[in-house]
Scaffold this motif. Structure first.
Motif, PDB file in Angstrom:
ATOM      1  N   ASP A 304       6.071  15.206  -4.977  1.00  0.00           N
ATOM      2  CA  ASP A 304       6.035  15.044  -3.530  1.00  0.00           C
ATOM      3  C   ASP A 304       5.668  13.602  -3.188  1.00  0.00           C
ATOM      4  N   PRO A 305       6.236  13.012  -2.109  1.00  0.00           N
ATOM      5  CA  PRO A 305       5.915  11.626  -1.738  1.00  0.00           C
ATOM      6  C   PRO A 305       4.416  11.397  -1.558  1.00  0.00           C
ATOM      7  N   GLU A 306       3.740  12.373  -0.946  1.00  0.00           N
ATOM      8  CA  GLU A 306       2.312  12.191  -0.691  1.00  0.00           C
ATOM      9  C   GLU A 306       1.505  12.145  -1.978  1.00  0.00           C
ATOM     10  N   ASP A 307       1.992  12.805  -3.024  1.00  0.00           N
ATOM     11  CA  ASP A 307       1.285  12.752  -4.308  1.00  0.00           C
ATOM     12  C   ASP A 307       1.133  11.300  -4.763  1.00  0.00           C
ATOM     13  N   PHE A 308       2.201  10.523  -4.657  1.00  0.00           N
ATOM     14  CA  PHE A 308       2.174   9.136  -5.115  1.00  0.00           C
ATOM     15  C   PHE A 308       1.403   8.247  -4.143  1.00  0.00           C
ATOM     16  N   SER A 309       1.580   8.471  -2.831  1.00  0.00           N
ATOM     17  CA  SER A 309       0.856   7.627  -1.871  1.00  0.00           C
ATOM     18  C   SER A 309      -0.650   7.837  -1.993  1.00  0.00           C
ATOM     19  N   VAL A 310      -1.078   9.071  -2.234  1.00  0.00           N
ATOM     20  CA  VAL A 310      -2.508   9.352  -2.417  1.00  0.00           C
ATOM     21  C   VAL A 310      -3.004   8.783  -3.747  1.00  0.00           C
ATOM     22  N   LEU A 311      -2.174   8.869  -4.792  1.00  0.00           N
ATOM     23  CA  LEU A 311      -2.550   8.303  -6.089  1.00  0.00           C
ATOM     24  C   LEU A 311      -2.837   6.810  -5.966  1.00  0.00           C
ATOM     25  N   PHE A 312      -1.931   6.061  -5.341  1.00  0.00           N
ATOM     26  CA  PHE A 312      -2.127   4.618  -5.189  1.00  0.00           C
ATOM     27  C   PHE A 312      -3.349   4.328  -4.316  1.00  0.00           C
ATOM     28  N   TYR A 313      -3.534   5.141  -3.301  1.00  0.00           N
ATOM     29  CA  TYR A 313      -4.688   4.969  -2.413  1.00  0.00           C
ATOM     30  C   TYR A 313      -5.998   5.111  -3.191  1.00  0.00           C
ATOM     31  N   ARG A 314      -6.086   6.143  -4.020  1.00  0.00           N
ATOM     32  CA  ARG A 314      -7.320   6.369  -4.788  1.00  0.00           C
ATOM     33  C   ARG A 314      -7.540   5.296  -5.848  1.00  0.00           C
ATOM     34  N   ILE A 315      -6.450   4.850  -6.445  1.00  0.00           N
ATOM     35  CA  ILE A 315      -6.559   3.832  -7.495  1.00  0.00           C
ATOM     36  C   ILE A 315      -7.070   2.511  -6.919  1.00  0.00           C
ATOM     37  N   PHE A 316      -6.462   2.039  -5.824  1.00  0.00           N
ATOM     38  CA  PHE A 316      -6.754   0.694  -5.325  1.00  0.00           C
ATOM     39  C   PHE A 316      -7.911   0.656  -4.343  1.00  0.00           C
ATOM     40  N   ARG A 317      -8.398   1.829  -3.946  1.00  0.00           N
ATOM     41  CA  ARG A 317      -9.603   1.853  -3.121  1.00  0.00           C
ATOM     42  C   ARG A 317     -10.800   1.319  -3.890  1.00  0.00           C
ATOM     43  N   TYR A 453      -6.708   0.926   4.748  1.00  0.00           N
ATOM     44  CA  TYR A 453      -6.326   1.750   3.595  1.00  0.00           C
ATOM     45  C   TYR A 453      -5.484   2.951   4.050  1.00  0.00           C
ATOM     46  N   LEU A 454      -5.982   3.647   5.061  1.00  0.00           N
ATOM     47  CA  LEU A 454      -5.291   4.845   5.541  1.00  0.00           C
ATOM     48  C   LEU A 454      -3.950   4.505   6.179  1.00  0.00           C
ATOM     49  N   GLN A 455      -3.895   3.351   6.864  1.00  0.00           N
ATOM     50  CA  GLN A 455      -2.642   2.928   7.488  1.00  0.00           C
ATOM     51  C   GLN A 455      -1.576   2.666   6.430  1.00  0.00           C
ATOM     52  N   VAL A 456      -1.946   1.969   5.349  1.00  0.00           N
ATOM     53  CA  VAL A 456      -1.002   1.669   4.269  1.00  0.00           C
ATOM     54  C   VAL A 456      -0.566   2.951   3.573  1.00  0.00           C
ATOM     55  N   ARG A 457      -1.524   3.819   3.373  1.00  0.00           N
ATOM     56  CA  ARG A 457      -1.199   5.103   2.716  1.00  0.00           C
ATOM     57  C   ARG A 457      -0.215   5.914   3.561  1.00  0.00           C
ATOM     58  N   GLN A 458      -0.431   5.978   4.871  1.00  0.00           N
ATOM     59  CA  GLN A 458       0.461   6.737   5.738  1.00  0.00           C
ATOM     60  C   GLN A 458       1.849   6.106   5.777  1.00  0.00           C
ATOM     61  N   MET A 459       1.884   4.781   5.804  1.00  0.00           N
ATOM     62  CA  MET A 459       3.165   4.076   5.776  1.00  0.00           C
ATOM     63  C   MET A 459       3.935   4.411   4.504  1.00  0.00           C
ATOM     64  N   ALA A 460       3.248   4.420   3.375  1.00  0.00           N
ATOM     65  CA  ALA A 460       3.899   4.702   2.097  1.00  0.00           C
ATOM     66  C   ALA A 460       4.424   6.134   2.057  1.00  0.00           C
ATOM     67  N   THR A 461       3.649   7.075   2.596  1.00  0.00           N
ATOM     68  CA  THR A 461       4.097   8.471   2.608  1.00  0.00           C
ATOM     69  C   THR A 461       5.402   8.613   3.379  1.00  0.00           C
ATOM     70  N   THR A 462       5.467   7.975   4.539  1.00  0.00           N
ATOM     71  CA  THR A 462       6.678   8.039   5.366  1.00  0.00           C
ATOM     72  C   THR A 462       7.842   7.335   4.678  1.00  0.00           C
ATOM     73  N   PHE A 463       7.547   6.179   4.090  1.00  0.00           N
ATOM     74  CA  PHE A 463       8.588   5.382   3.424  1.00  0.00           C
ATOM     75  C   PHE A 463       9.224   6.145   2.258  1.00  0.00           C
ATOM     76  N   LEU A 464       8.408   6.926   1.539  1.00  0.00           N
ATOM     77  CA  LEU A 464       8.901   7.611   0.331  1.00  0.00           C
ATOM     78  C   LEU A 464       9.522   8.978   0.617  1.00  0.00           C
ATOM     79  N   GLN A 465       9.538   9.385   1.866  1.00  0.00           N
ATOM     80  CA  GLN A 465       9.989  10.735   2.189  1.00  0.00           C
ATOM     81  C   GLN A 465      11.351  11.076   1.612  1.00  0.00           C
ATOM     82  N   ASP A 466      12.323  10.207   1.774  1.00  0.00           N
ATOM     83  CA  ASP A 466      13.671  10.503   1.290  1.00  0.00           C
ATOM     84  C   ASP A 466      13.934   9.912  -0.088  1.00  0.00           C
TER      85      ASP A 466
END
Length: 987
Positions: A304-317, A453-466
């Motif tokens: 799922d796109p959110e899986d990766f966006s959350v992974l990067f968020y947790r790593i770089f936080r 952090y949350l703004q970048v994460r949300q942007m990535a989730t939307t970007f990766l949707q398709d």
């Protein structure tokens, strides 16, 4: 009381049942050491204590009974309870003390059996079974000594009960599925069941099995557990689980699927097992910070796109302390060489070239560091998803954000764009993004960093949707690991099914086998020697295995310090991915830590009920050993040094549980484990279990030693054997170097332990084998010896909380090796430093001397008593050693000076005693007894100088102080005994 509670209480009573002062449960039921001359390969005889044998039989019976209950058979429960009691006592003749009293193994007094039966039935809702039946229950059904049946009343179906006892004995004696492959094992089992169950039920009965001989670790456990679940779905109950497979039984006619169908179901279950642990996986194990690439395992787990966006968020936080200096936080990121590639001389000039502010604030730099690394991870992810270049990937991000990136790609050198460890384009693009981004209408500098952090994460989730789909993630995982194909081949090769025994072998190409060995053989797995599928480039990763390359592999390897020369197959890569998923990695740095692997096999069998209990005991995460006095926890060695053996198993289980709770509390308070310490991870309970003991550290100044790690791992192994009856292989190798489970015959096997630890096992003659093994007969003695050594260690070397390691155990082991009276040595040095020594420490020193001392212990005791007959020295701490050893040293001094005339030596002793009379440092009886003086001189001269030292002055110099330590210890104990006697008389 239902049958299950009855059996539980019966086993509790059995655990404390004594026969002539000996715990019946500690007797030896079977021993490979004493039976290997008559060893039959197909029978696979292995070590087993009476406790393991009885518990195995009862649990196997209860497992069968649970299935039979569903058919509402007319069982008389009281008869089954009688059978259980009789089975517990059926091997009484194997208690060694009994052999001295009886003519044959069945010649036992009825009064004796009645007394034992009464003790066993305390607290149970049953009368003690007749002694005549308890005696006949131990007789083989093929024997002609069954006359005791004639003494029994017609109250119960005694023959029926007798066959239940025989069934339990038969079940407890099956050692492995290998026995079921051929021979009469299954036939005999069916024959006994025919005597007990209705014919209609027996007509539909079917017994099947699966078998696999290899032991990998987590894959093996999941394989056995998965097959058991699949067989349940097909109507076959997993009756008995062995190290090499499981025996299934059904009383309904069932058709079983083809092996290919079973394998596909098994692969699906592996995926489900992985999916169920996604939330528990450490994100650091799914991402490579050095290259900003997701590990292949991430694609196997995420879809799922959110899986990766959350992974990067947790790593770089988790920002570094230098993030407020980004991008100059690393000196070599924009050094002179890199700036020349940009065709500029200074970083400020590069900023100007890109139209950037040359001195952003620290707050902006921290936000920039997070965003740049996040963009780099997105860039690498797009490269994997679309198989595009780094430039094309960064363009996709820029287009989505509506930002210009063409000029950046023209400025960034091509070599830096293609480098897997550079992310320059992401750095400059992220800067532009932060200038243009708005959070609730506010600019980046006006909002907290967490909002960015949350703004970048949300942007990535939307970007990766398709862009991120389950199908694409699966495709990437399969192309890079070929997991489905690898598991298909592996299961087809390793799994044998009783209804379909064909196996497809993994045959290596002869050209690859004959290839000259230079650096590596890329098509042969360096771990298991299986063929590596073409198209898979799986280089072994050092952080994954957390070990030295030469230790890790079981093959002859090139002389490389790095693991980069090694390759593993998809199955081995998957094994270590599973270990990460199930949190079995070390909490420390692998180059300063030690990992010891414990592969445990049940002895002999497990049932579903015992598996549930294992899940409860080994629920999750980790535990360890407490070897030092603490307010919170009792020491591991406490029951051994206090001789409280009746609560031993319960103490050890409680100890592991309480330490687990303590570590969880530390984790909750601090958010992490201590930087240096010991933890034991327990894998999934099953037919095979993997435990990993970590002596870990995060400090280069606190490197953990092999002796410390091995001593603790051996302690854990013997504890697990005592509690659960496991047979355990202890090894530094992450992959077990054995071809078959039946090679694990003894209680504990050690694979190349350190020399000092190996010496604890005794000589080859004592072990009965050239390998480093602990036979079941020696297990109890060795675990006590370890307890005494740990008690001595924690007294002599108290834990330094600033440097919490136990590496000084090596000095304890060294003295044990070189000093025949090492217990006395430690006592003397400790008592001279401290005025008080605990009774447990004194007991431990005495026991260690008895284990190692031999002649010297006896001689020290004799000299001590002879000395005390002439002089009772004061026990004051100052000068104590001089007073205790005074007379002995006088005689030794005379011998060294060449006075070999005993009369002269007696004179020297007599003069010293005369001088001691007026010193008030002890009591000298008057008049001095010349016969006792001569007795002391004879002991030192004849038994020590002539006997032990062979009248060699050189040997006398070597052994003088050793015997002096023993004399000091013996005199001190005698003096303390005298004082205690006086106190008792006064009371």
């Amino acid at each position: 009381m239902d049958l299950f509670k009855f059996a539980e209480q019966l086993l509790t009573n059995f655990a404390t049942l004594k026969y002539q002062g000996t715990l019946f449960a500690d007797a030896i039921a079977k021993s490979y050491k004493y039976n290997k001359e008559h060893y039959a390969v197909d029978r696979n005889l292995v070590d087993q204590t009476m406790w393991q044998h009885i518990r195995s039989g009862i649990e196997a019976f209860l497992s069968l009974y649970a299935q039979l209950e569903t058919y509402h058979l007319p069982f008389r429960v009281v008869e089954l309870k009688i059978a259980l009691v009789a089975f517990v006592l059926h091997d009484l003749h194997k208690v060694q003390e009994l052999h001295k009293k009886v003519g044959s193994e069945y010649d036992r007094a009825l009064e004796e059996l009645e007394e034992l039966g009464e003790k066993l039935c305390i607290g149970l809702d049953i009368k003690t079974p007749p002694a005549a039946f308890l005696r006949v229950a131990a007789v083989s059904s093929l024997s002609n000594k069954l006359g005791d049946f004639g003494l029994l009343s017609g109250e119960y179906r005694w023959t029926h009960i007798y066959f239940w006892v025989k069934l339990m004995d038969k079940l407890a004696s099956i050692t492995s599925i290998a026995e079921c492959q051929k021979g009469r094992t299954l036939y005999n089992l069916s024959h006994l069941l025919k005597q007990l169950l209705p014919p209609k039920l027996m007509q539909a009965m079917r017994i099947e099995f699966h078998q696999t001989q290899e032991i990998r670790g987590m894959i093996t456990t999941l394989l056995h557990n998965g097959l058991a679940t699949i067989m349940k779905e097909w109507g076959f109950y997993p009756w008995l689980r062995f190290g090499d497979g499981t025996l299934y039984i059904t009383f309904r006619s069932q058709e079983l699927p083809a092996k290919e169908t079973v394998i596909e179901q098994l692969i699906q279950m592996f995926q489900q097992a992985m999916d169920s642990k996604v939330d528990e996986v450490n994100e650091e194990d799914l991402f490579d910070r050095a290259t900003f690439r997701c590990q292949t395992l991430a694609f196997a787990l995420y879809s799922d796109p959110e899986d990766f966006s959350v992974l990067f968020y947790r790593i770089f936080r988790k920002q570094s302390s230098r993030s407020n200096q980004f991008p100059e936080d690393k000196k070599d990121r924009f050094d002179a060489k890199r700036l020349r590639a940009y065709k500029v001389d200074h970083l400020a000039e590069l900023y100007a070239k890109l139209g950037m502010n040359s001195s952003p604030s620290e707050d902006f730099r921290e936000k920039w560091a997070f965003t740049a690394k996040y963009f780099a991870a997105l860039q690498r992810l797009l490269q994997r998803l679309y198989k595009v270049s780094s430039g094309e990937a960064i363009q996709m991000i820029a287009e989505y954000l509506g930002l210009m990136v063409t000029d950046i790609l023209e400025i960034v050198p091509k070599s830096m764009q293609s480098s897997s460890r550079r992310f320059d384009a992401a750095i400059w693009l992220s800067y532009r993004y932060l200038l243009s981004a708005r959070v609730d209408g506010y600019e980046v500098l006006q909002v907290p960093i967490e909002d960015i952090y949350l703004q970048v994460r949300q942007m990535a989730t939307t970007f990766l949707q398709d862009k991120v789909t389950a199908a694409r993630c699966k495709e990437i995982a399969e192309s890079e690991m070929k997991l489905h194909e690898e598991l298909q081949n592996y299961f087809a090769e390793e799994v044998t099914l009783s209804w379909e025994r064909k196996r497809r072998l993994n045959l290596l190409q002869s050209s690859e086998l004959l290839k000259p060995k230079k650096r590596s053989q890329k098509k042969v797995c360096n771990i298991c020697n299986r063929q590596i599928l073409s198209g898979v480039d799986l280089v072994i990763k050092a952080p994954m295995i957390q070990d030295d390359v030469q230790v890790f592999s079981n093959r002859l390897l090139p002389k490389e310090k790095s693991v980069s020369a090694l390759h593993w197959c998809g199955v081995c890569a998957f094994e270590y991915s599973l270990r990460k998923i199930y949190k079995m990695g070390s909490p420390g740095e692998y180059d300063v830590s030690r990992q010891i692997h414990l592969f445990a096999v049940p002895s002999y069998q497990l049932t579903d009920q015992s598996l549930v209990e294992l899940y409860e005991d080994l629920d999750d995460d980790f535990t360890s050993l407490n070897l030092h006095k603490s307010k919170n926890l009792p020491t591991w060695q406490m029951p051994f040094i206090e001789e409280n053996v009746e609560v031993l198993r319960e103490h050890l289980k409680t100890h592991f549980r309480r330490y687990h709770e303590y570590l969880q509390m530390v984790l909750a308070e601090r958010g992490k484990l201590p930087d240096t310490g010991d933890v034991m991870n327990a894998g999934l309970p099953g037919n095979i279990m993997l435990f990993i003991f970590h002596c870990y550290s995060n400090s280069a100044t606190l490197v953990r030693t092999r002796e410390e790690a091995w001593m603790k791992a051996l302690t854990v192994a013997l504890s697990l054997h005592t509690i659960y009856g496991f047979r355990i292989v202890v090894t530094e190798k992450a992959f077990l170097p054995l071809s078959e489970i039946k090679d694990i015959r003894y209680a504990v096997h050690l694979d190349a332990p350190p020399y000092k630890v190996a010496k604890l096992l005794g000589t080859v003659e004592e072990r009965g084998d050239t390998d480093f093994i602990v036979p079941v007969e020696n297990a109890k003695e060795l675990i006590y010896r370890l307890a005494y050594l740990w008690e001595i260690h924690q007294t002599v070397h108290p834990l330094d909380y600033s440097k919490p390691t136990d590496k000084n155990i090596s000095t304890i082991l060294h003295q044990l090796e070189v000093h025949p009276l090492s217990g006395a040595y430690f006592f003397k040095r400790c008592s001279m430093e401290k005025n008080f020594t605990s009774p447990s420490f004194i007991r431990s020193c005495k026991q260690i001397d008895e284990y190692k001392g031999g002649t010297m212990v006896s001689l020290a005791q004799k000299i001590a008593l002879a000395t005390l007959a002439l002089y009772k020295p004061s026990t004051k701490q100052d000068g104590r050693a001089h007073r205790y050893e005074n007379l002995y040293r006088i005689i030794i001094k005379g011998i060294k000076e060449g006075r070999r005339d005993k009369e002269s030596l007696c004179g020297a002793v007599h003069k010293r005693l005369e001088r001691l009379k007026g010193q008030q440092l002890g009591y000298v009886p008057s008049p001095i007894d010349t016969d006792k003086v001569m007795e002391l001189v004879n002991l030192v001269y004849d038994e020590f100088f002539s006997g032990v030292c062979n009248e060699s002055i050189m040997k006398l110099n070597q052994k003088e102080n050793q015997l002096a330590d023993g004399i000091y210890f013996a005199i001190h104990l005698e003096r303390q005994k005298e004082f205690m006697g006086k106190d008792e008389n006064q009371d």
